[in-house]
Scaffold this motif. Structure first.
Motif, PDB file in Angstrom:
ATOM      1  N   LYS A 147       3.111 -10.485  11.441  1.00 35.76           N
ATOM      2  CA  LYS A 147       2.494 -10.057  12.822  1.00 35.76           C
ATOM      3  C   LYS A 147       1.871  -8.636  12.212  1.00 35.76           C
ATOM      4  N   ARG A 148       2.070  -7.990  11.229  1.00 35.12           N
ATOM      5  CA  ARG A 148       1.496  -6.635  10.849  1.00 35.12           C
ATOM      6  C   ARG A 148       1.070  -7.029   9.131  1.00 35.12           C
ATOM      7  N   THR A 149       0.363  -6.068   8.673  1.00 36.41           N
ATOM      8  CA  THR A 149       0.063  -6.274   7.100  1.00 36.41           C
ATOM      9  C   THR A 149       1.075  -5.726   6.326  1.00 36.41           C
ATOM     10  N   VAL A 150       1.998  -4.827   6.838  1.00 35.94           N
ATOM     11  CA  VAL A 150       3.062  -4.169   6.020  1.00 35.94           C
ATOM     12  C   VAL A 150       4.432  -4.548   6.865  1.00 35.94           C
ATOM     13  N   GLU A 187       7.816   8.253  15.338  1.00 38.64           N
ATOM     14  CA  GLU A 187       6.335   8.690  14.817  1.00 38.64           C
ATOM     15  C   GLU A 187       5.774   7.400  14.874  1.00 38.64           C
ATOM     16  N   GLU A 188       4.573   7.433  16.096  1.00 44.10           N
ATOM     17  CA  GLU A 188       3.793   6.295  15.869  1.00 44.10           C
ATOM     18  C   GLU A 188       2.871   6.267  14.598  1.00 44.10           C
ATOM     19  N   THR A 189       2.590   5.016  14.111  1.00 50.84           N
ATOM     20  CA  THR A 189       1.776   4.728  12.887  1.00 50.84           C
ATOM     21  C   THR A 189       0.654   3.894  13.082  1.00 50.84           C
ATOM     22  N   ALA A 190      -0.232   3.792  12.132  1.00 52.76           N
ATOM     23  CA  ALA A 190      -1.438   2.878  12.447  1.00 52.76           C
ATOM     24  C   ALA A 190      -0.932   1.472  12.627  1.00 52.76           C
ATOM     25  N   TYR A 191       0.153   1.041  12.288  1.00 56.24           N
ATOM     26  CA  TYR A 191       0.745  -0.219  12.497  1.00 56.24           C
ATOM     27  C   TYR A 191       1.510  -0.338  13.795  1.00 56.24           C
ATOM     28  N   SER A 192       1.655   0.709  14.374  1.00 53.00           N
ATOM     29  CA  SER A 192       2.373   0.441  15.724  1.00 53.00           C
ATOM     30  C   SER A 192       1.617  -0.401  16.653  1.00 53.00           C
ATOM     31  N   GLN A 193       0.333  -0.136  16.560  1.00 56.12           N
ATOM     32  CA  GLN A 193      -0.617  -0.854  17.437  1.00 56.12           C
ATOM     33  C   GLN A 193      -0.335  -0.974  18.934  1.00 56.12           C
ATOM     34  N   ALA A 194      -0.515  -2.068  19.498  1.00 52.32           N
ATOM     35  CA  ALA A 194      -0.515  -2.198  20.749  1.00 52.32           C
ATOM     36  C   ALA A 194       1.147  -2.066  21.177  1.00 52.32           C
ATOM     37  N   ASP A 195       1.946  -2.104  20.367  1.00 53.04           N
ATOM     38  CA  ASP A 195       3.445  -1.778  20.547  1.00 53.04           C
ATOM     39  C   ASP A 195       3.617  -0.477  21.378  1.00 53.04           C
ATOM     40  N   ALA A 227       8.212  -1.719  15.780  1.00 49.74           N
ATOM     41  CA  ALA A 227       9.098  -1.946  14.591  1.00 49.74           C
ATOM     42  C   ALA A 227       8.386  -1.198  13.342  1.00 49.74           C
ATOM     43  N   TRP A 228       7.052  -0.470  13.518  1.00 51.54           N
ATOM     44  CA  TRP A 228       6.224  -0.008  12.797  1.00 51.54           C
ATOM     45  C   TRP A 228       6.214   1.379  13.084  1.00 51.54           C
ATOM     46  N   SER A 229       6.837   2.053  14.028  1.00 52.42           N
ATOM     47  CA  SER A 229       7.134   3.281  14.372  1.00 52.42           C
ATOM     48  C   SER A 229       8.183   3.853  13.377  1.00 52.42           C
ATOM     49  N   LYS A 230       8.041   5.166  13.149  1.00 50.55           N
ATOM     50  CA  LYS A 230       8.955   5.692  11.955  1.00 50.55           C
ATOM     51  C   LYS A 230      10.199   6.701  12.737  1.00 50.55           C
TER      52      LYS A 230
END
Length: 546
Positions: A489-492, A519-527, A532-535
């Motif tokens: 779903k993401r590249t990481v 903390e929203e990250t570049a991988y949080s995207q549309a979520d 699952a990619w926020s810290k």
């Protein structure tokens, strides 16, 4: 003092009737056919707490988190496991266990049973640690007070991850004190009810202190001064803080395997899908390749050899593709441009390999009901409902020694990193019944090389079926350096689970406040932030794992 021991199986069955179940933190349902909760004895609760908690850890550590950490991949019903295609993951089961545990604790206080109080503190720490590790901030202080009424209890605030870790460490300190007596000094221990340690307070004390080491290491990057002091405290007084250093003290729970509810997950004995739950879970090539690179003998314990190996033979006529003598012989033109693994022994499925992982390695019958003869199945022991190796492994001597090895290497404490690394390897091999392989293994590529990368890779291997721990290590260190597959779903790799929709809908103010602190990250995207990619707090400002 009087100690109750070795009661009949009938009493154990009674335990299973006493369950509180819930859909969210605002509901508490009681079984009308169960035992009166105001008079129930803690011995009628402890088995349910320990067994349900242990099963929950395996369900995650052998389930989707094993997919994240590339221990396993699925070739059907795979999107959550392989590709992190998540949206609404519930923590209700963890809180159900915690409510039963809290009731066990309260009844233990009423009856003056210190052993049961100590066990309850350990299990409270373990369950809340899994919640905060996996989700982040969560209801903690008021989470188990729903029966007291009031909005602050029915719609509890989310406590910070930092506060939850502090509470976890305090609970484990309390457990260490409560469990510090000889067994003869405790009242009413029912050996058979304790499905982990058989009523042994000394082993429970080691469990508590070993968990303390785990969680001090967990916060070591974010709060190194607290972690260093905590680890030094434990290691500086082995009498006051005994820990698990021997496999005999591993915190494991065996599966009875008498029915679907108490059998190893994915077994074929009680599987109503003709074994597909077993068949669809395969070894991930990341783990297979790492183990083969160091000639790891555990691979043969966990996986079967490929049933039909593939040989690509340039000497064959164009278009040749036939099985001869149990080997599939293929001409190069047949496989041109296709991914083929010709390892004759073990083949795993690459992480998030494609939209059809069942077709990996030229499977002639791709699809949900396929039987892929060119990829390793799990060892036949995982077909069974129970067995000597089919255990929930909560914490082990291997993990403790890996923690101490890394702590020594990173300067968090004294001690010799190599000594603990080698003790960890030995403990893991012994836990899987192959300690005789140690001398050969440690003399080969697995020989200590003095790097954090090696310690964490071996710890990741040893966390088989308890991948939640290696996921925590990955988030803290970025090791092992796992790479998301092409269909992910993401590249990481993800770093948490989403807060569930029901919690956001019912406990809206508190849940949304918790989301705002991620903390929203570049991988949080549309979520958005609930990704699952926020810290969460533990990873904020750490630049790990990515």
């Amino acid at each position: 003092m009087k100690t109750i021991k070795n009661k009949s199986v009938a009493v154990m069955l009674l335990l299973l009737t006493f369950l509180f179940s819930c859909e969210d933190l605002t509901e508490t349902n009681q079984n009308p056919n169960g035992v009166d909760p105001t008079t129930v004895h803690p011995n009628l609760l402890i088995t349910t707490v320990l067994s349900e908690a242990s099963k929950q850890i395996v369900n995650y550590g052998f389930g989707d988190i094993a997919g994240v950490m590339q221990h396993t991949q699925k070739d059907a019903w795979f999107s959550g496991h392989n590709d992190y295609d998540w949206s609404d993951q519930s923590w209700a089961k963890f809180y159900e266990i915690l409510r039963n545990n809290n009731h066990m604790y309260n009844r233990s206080v009423e009856l003056g049973l210190e052993f049961h109080q100590g066990v309850a503190h350990v299990m409270k720490a373990l369950m809340f640690a899994h919640i905060t590790d996996i989700w982040g901030d969560a209801p903690y202080v008021n989470a188990l007070n729903g029966d007291q009424g009031g909005e602050e209890n029915l719609l509890p605030a989310f406590d910070s991850q930092q506060a939850i870790y502090n509470g976890i460490l305090e609970d484990l300190e309390t457990a260490n004190t409560l469990l510090s007596k000889n067994k003869s000094e405790y009242d009413e221990i029912f050996d058979d009810a304790d499905v982990i340690y058989g009523g042994d307070p000394t082993k429970w004390r080691k469990f508590a202190n070993s968990l303390m080491l785990r969680y001090y290491m967990r916060i070591s990057s974010k709060d190194p001064s607290t972690a260093t002091a905590g680890i030094a405290k434990i290691l500086g007084n082995s009498t006051q803080y005994p820990i698990i250093t021997d496999v005999a003290d591993d915190a494991n729970m065996a599966y009875p395997g008498t029915g679907e509810a108490d059998a190893w997950p994915g077994n074929t004995v009680f599987d109503g899908t003709s074994g597909s739950n077993y068949r669809r879970r395969k070894m991930c090539s990341t783990l297979v390749d790492a183990m083969q690179a160091v000639n790891d003998p555990r691979l043969a314990v966990w996986a079967n050899r490929v049933e039909v190996p593939i040989v690509v033979d340039a000497g064959l006529p164009a278009g040749t593709d036939e099985i001869i003598g149990g080997v599939r012989n293929i001409a190069p033109d047949v496989v041109a441009g296709r991914l083929v693994d010709t390892d004759p022994d073990y083949v795993g499925i690459p992480p998030s390999v494609s939209a059809l992982p069942s077709g990996h390695n030229l499977n002639p019958t791709p699809g949900q009901l396929s039987f892929n003869p060119h990829v390793s199945f799990l060892n036949d022991i995982y077909r069974e409902a129970s067995g000597p190796l089919l255990q929930a492994r909560l914490i082990s001597a291997a993990e403790v020694h890996f923690i101490l090895s890394e702590a020594a290497l990173e300067g968090l404490t004294g001690g010799d990193a190599q000594t603990h690394y080698e003790a960890a390897i030995m403990a893991s091999l012994e836990a899987w019944g192959i300690e005789d392989e140690y001398d050969t293994y440690i003399a080969g590529p697995a020989a200590y090389n003095g790097t954090q990368e090696q310690i964490l890779e071996q710890k990741w291997i040893a966390s088989w079926t308890n991948a939640a721990e290696s996921w925590a290590d990955f988030r803290r260190t970025g090791l092992p350096a796992l790479v998301a597959g092409p269909a992910a779903k993401r590249t990481v790799l993800p770093v948490r689970f989403y807060y569930m929709t029901k919690e956001l809908d019912i406990n809206t103010t508190n849940a949304e406040n918790a989301v705002s602190l991620l903390e929203e990250t570049a991988y949080s995207q549309a979520d958005g932030k609930n990704s699952a990619w926020s810290k969460s707090w533990l990873l904020q400002g750490m630049n790990k794992p990515w």
